[in-house]
Design a protein around this motif. Structure first.
Motif, short mmCIF file in Angstrom:
data_model
loop_
_atom_site.label_atom_id
_atom_site.label_comp_id
_atom_site.label_asym_id
_atom_site.label_seq_id
_atom_site.Cartn_x
_atom_site.Cartn_y
_atom_site.Cartn_z
N PRO A 1 5.97 -7.37 0.42
CA PRO A 1 4.77 -7.97 1.02
C PRO A 1 4.96 -8.34 2.49
CG PRO A 1 5.12 -8.85 -1.17
CD PRO A 1 6.34 -8.03 -0.84
N ALA A 2 6.16 -8.83 2.84
CA ALA A 2 6.41 -9.18 4.25
C ALA A 2 6.41 -7.94 5.12
CB ALA A 2 7.74 -9.93 4.37
N LEU B 1 5.57 1.77 9.77
CA LEU B 1 4.72 1.82 10.95
C LEU B 1 4.27 3.25 11.24
CD1 LEU B 1 6.78 -0.64 13.15
CD2 LEU B 1 4.50 -1.07 12.21
N THR B 2 5.17 4.21 11.00
CA THR B 2 4.82 5.60 11.25
C THR B 2 3.89 6.13 10.17
OG1 THR B 2 6.93 5.94 12.37
CG2 THR B 2 5.76 7.90 11.64
N ALA B 3 4.19 5.85 8.90
CA ALA B 3 3.33 6.32 7.81
C ALA B 3 1.93 5.71 7.91
CB ALA B 3 3.97 5.98 6.47
N GLN B 4 1.84 4.49 8.44
CA GLN B 4 0.55 3.83 8.59
C GLN B 4 -0.37 4.58 9.55
OE1 GLN B 4 -0.23 -0.81 8.63
NE2 GLN B 4 0.36 -0.18 10.67
N VAL C 1 3.99 -7.21 8.40
CA VAL C 1 4.42 -6.78 9.74
C VAL C 1 3.66 -5.52 10.15
CG1 VAL C 1 6.35 -5.90 11.10
CG2 VAL C 1 6.70 -7.83 9.53
N ALA C 2 3.58 -4.55 9.23
CA ALA C 2 2.87 -3.31 9.55
C ALA C 2 1.41 -3.57 9.89
CB ALA C 2 2.99 -2.33 8.38
N ALA C 3 0.76 -4.48 9.13
CA ALA C 3 -0.65 -4.79 9.39
C ALA C 3 -0.83 -5.45 10.76
CB ALA C 3 -1.19 -5.70 8.29
N ARG C 4 0.14 -6.26 11.19
CA ARG C 4 0.01 -6.92 12.49
C ARG C 4 0.16 -5.94 13.66
NH1 ARG C 4 3.02 -11.05 9.93
NH2 ARG C 4 4.98 -10.37 10.87
N HIS C 5 0.73 -4.78 13.39
CA HIS C 5 1.04 -3.85 14.48
C HIS C 5 0.37 -2.49 14.27
CE1 HIS C 5 3.84 -6.71 16.21
NE2 HIS C 5 4.37 -6.87 15.02
N ARG C 6 -0.88 -2.54 13.84
CA ARG C 6 -1.63 -1.29 13.65
C ARG C 6 -1.84 -0.56 14.97
NH1 ARG C 6 -3.46 -0.64 8.58
NH2 ARG C 6 -3.57 -2.49 7.24
N ALA C 7 -1.93 -1.30 16.06
CA ALA C 7 -2.10 -0.65 17.37
C ALA C 7 -0.90 0.24 17.68
CB ALA C 7 -2.29 -1.70 18.45
N LEU C 8 0.31 -0.23 17.35
CA LEU C 8 1.50 0.59 17.56
C LEU C 8 1.45 1.83 16.67
CD1 LEU C 8 4.28 1.18 18.71
CD2 LEU C 8 5.26 -0.37 17.00
N SER C 9 1.01 1.66 15.42
CA SER C 9 0.90 2.82 14.53
C SER C 9 -0.07 3.85 15.10
CB SER C 9 0.45 2.37 13.13
OG SER C 9 1.45 1.61 12.49
N ARG C 10 -1.15 3.38 15.72
CA ARG C 10 -2.09 4.32 16.34
C ARG C 10 -1.43 5.08 17.49
NH1 ARG C 10 -5.83 0.12 15.06
NH2 ARG C 10 -5.57 -0.86 17.10
N GLN C 11 -0.62 4.39 18.28
CA GLN C 11 0.10 5.06 19.36
C GLN C 11 1.07 6.10 18.81
OE1 GLN C 11 1.54 2.64 22.76
NE2 GLN C 11 0.71 0.89 21.65
N ILE C 12 1.74 5.75 17.71
CA ILE C 12 2.66 6.71 17.08
C ILE C 12 1.88 7.93 16.59
CG2 ILE C 12 4.25 7.06 15.15
CD1 ILE C 12 4.96 4.06 15.39
N GLY C 13 0.70 7.69 16.01
CA GLY C 13 -0.12 8.81 15.55
C GLY C 13 -0.51 9.73 16.70
N ILE C 14 -0.85 9.14 17.85
CA ILE C 14 -1.20 9.94 19.02
C ILE C 14 0.00 10.77 19.47
CG2 ILE C 14 -1.82 9.80 21.47
CD1 ILE C 14 -3.48 7.29 20.72
#
Length: 355
Positions: A102-103, A137-140, A107-120
């Motif tokens: 859960p923790a 973070l990457t799978a997100q 963390v992943a939910a707080r950093h969705r913006a970073l996940s979007r950058q990784i997707g780009i």
């Protein structure tokens, strides 16, 4: 500074961005940068000032470069040999500190913006490297469908629930699948660096890095040969390998020497002789050890009752399971769980339906 370490203005540069979150295991990033610096040194020694190099930037959680730091951190926040400005061609995502699944999700939910950058970055054809739970973070980003990756064994179940479209490789510590390069634990960072060097700078330099970063293979080979002479000779590997593989896939089924011998393609008597000569134990003894290994994992990472774990490990009688577990581990299942459990007691368990 040696001439080989001075970068020519015409040398090509492969850039890596390394975002650091407040929760990041910063040591992962610093260790990886040390490996990149070593690769640059080897590149200079082999090819001189005109050889291609690696460069890196440490970023904050918003993707902005961290300011240059004085003292011991200077070499990490600003490489001395290659400028770090310009677009990145790879991302390195270190693991982060989180007490439980859960923790990790928080963390992943707080950093969705970073996940979007990784997707780009993935859409642009860049390489993304992850360590441990950094894979969340990457799978997100939604870009890893059908890709194969590595995580620590204690994260596999939670990650599979969150990202069933990702293929988990439980048999390796490092996986290189197209744009995604992942390692389960920091001890594989050396191999990850070699794989990145191969991708960015070519196979020749990667082989040079491997000869420096990996252990002495001649010594390891000699140890393995000596060990093999004392245990399973090559002429009998196939019989025992078939029997062991069958047992691993049927741990929760009743033991049958006849069925095991059939799976190994030998007679029961021959199979018993192989186990006794090569392992100094019976097939049933070996099966008990495999079952107890599974029981240890279940006691460590689940809150299932001991009778339920007994059934999952092939024992219909919990009392018999307890006796065998004590024989093979030296302690009762309850005591083992108390010492080694990786989950908090249920009364302290936070409410999370997906955990």
């Amino acid at each position: 500074m040696p001439r080989s370490s001075v970068l020519s203005a015409t040398a090509s540069v492969f850039r890596i961005d390394i975002p650091l979150l407040p929760e990041s295991a910063v040591g992962n990033a610093l260790q990886f940068i040390d490996l990149l610096r070593g690769a640059n040194l080897l590149a200079g020694l082999r090819g001189g000032a005109g050889s291609p190099r690696l460069a890196w930037r440490l970023l904050d959680a918003q993707g902005q470069p961290l300011p240059h730091q004085p003292g011991p951190l200077a070499a990490y926040t600003q490489p001395t040999a290659a400028p770090a400005d310009g677009p990145a061609q790879a991302w390195f995502i270190p693991s982060f500190h989180a007490a439980d699944i859960p923790a990790i999700r928080d963390v992943a939910a707080r950093h969705r913006a970073l996940s979007r950058q990784i997707g780009i970055a993935l859409d642009a054809g860049h390489k993304v490297l992850t360590v441990g739970n950094g894979a969340w973070l990457t799978a997100q980003s939604g870009r890893l469908q059908g890709r194969r990756g590595c995580l620590p064994w204690f994260y596999l179940a939670g990650f599979e629930r969150d990202f069933p479209e990702v293929v988990l490789d439980a048999g390796h510590d490092l996986s290189d699948d197209g744009p995604w390069l992942s390692c389960a634990l920091p001890h594989s960072l050396g191999e990850m660096a070699i794989a990145l060097v191969r991708h960015a700078l070519g196979d020749a330099l990667a082989q040079t890095c491997a000869s420096v970063l990996r252990p002495d293979h001649d010594r390891a080979r000699a140890a393995l040969q000596a060990n093999a002479q004392q245990h399973i000779p090559a002429t009998r590997d196939s019989t025992l390998a078939r029997a062991m593989a069958w047992m691993e896939n049927h741990l929760d089924e009743p033991y049958s020497l006849a069925r095991l011998a059939e799976a190994a393609a030998v007679s029961p008597r021959t199979l018993l002789r192989h186990f006794q000569q090569e392992l100094s134990q019976s097939p049933l003894d070996h099966l008990h050890s495999l079952r107890c290994a599974r029981a240890k994992v279940l006691l460590e990472v689940t809150l299932e009752s001991v009778p339920s774990i007994a059934v999952a490990c092939g024992y219909s009688d919990p009392a018999a399971f307890r006796r065998i577990f004590v024989r093979y581990t030296g302690m009762a299942p309850g005591e083992y769980r108390k010492r080694h459990a990786l989950r908090a007691p249920r009364r302290r368990w936070r409410v999370d339906v997906g955990a």
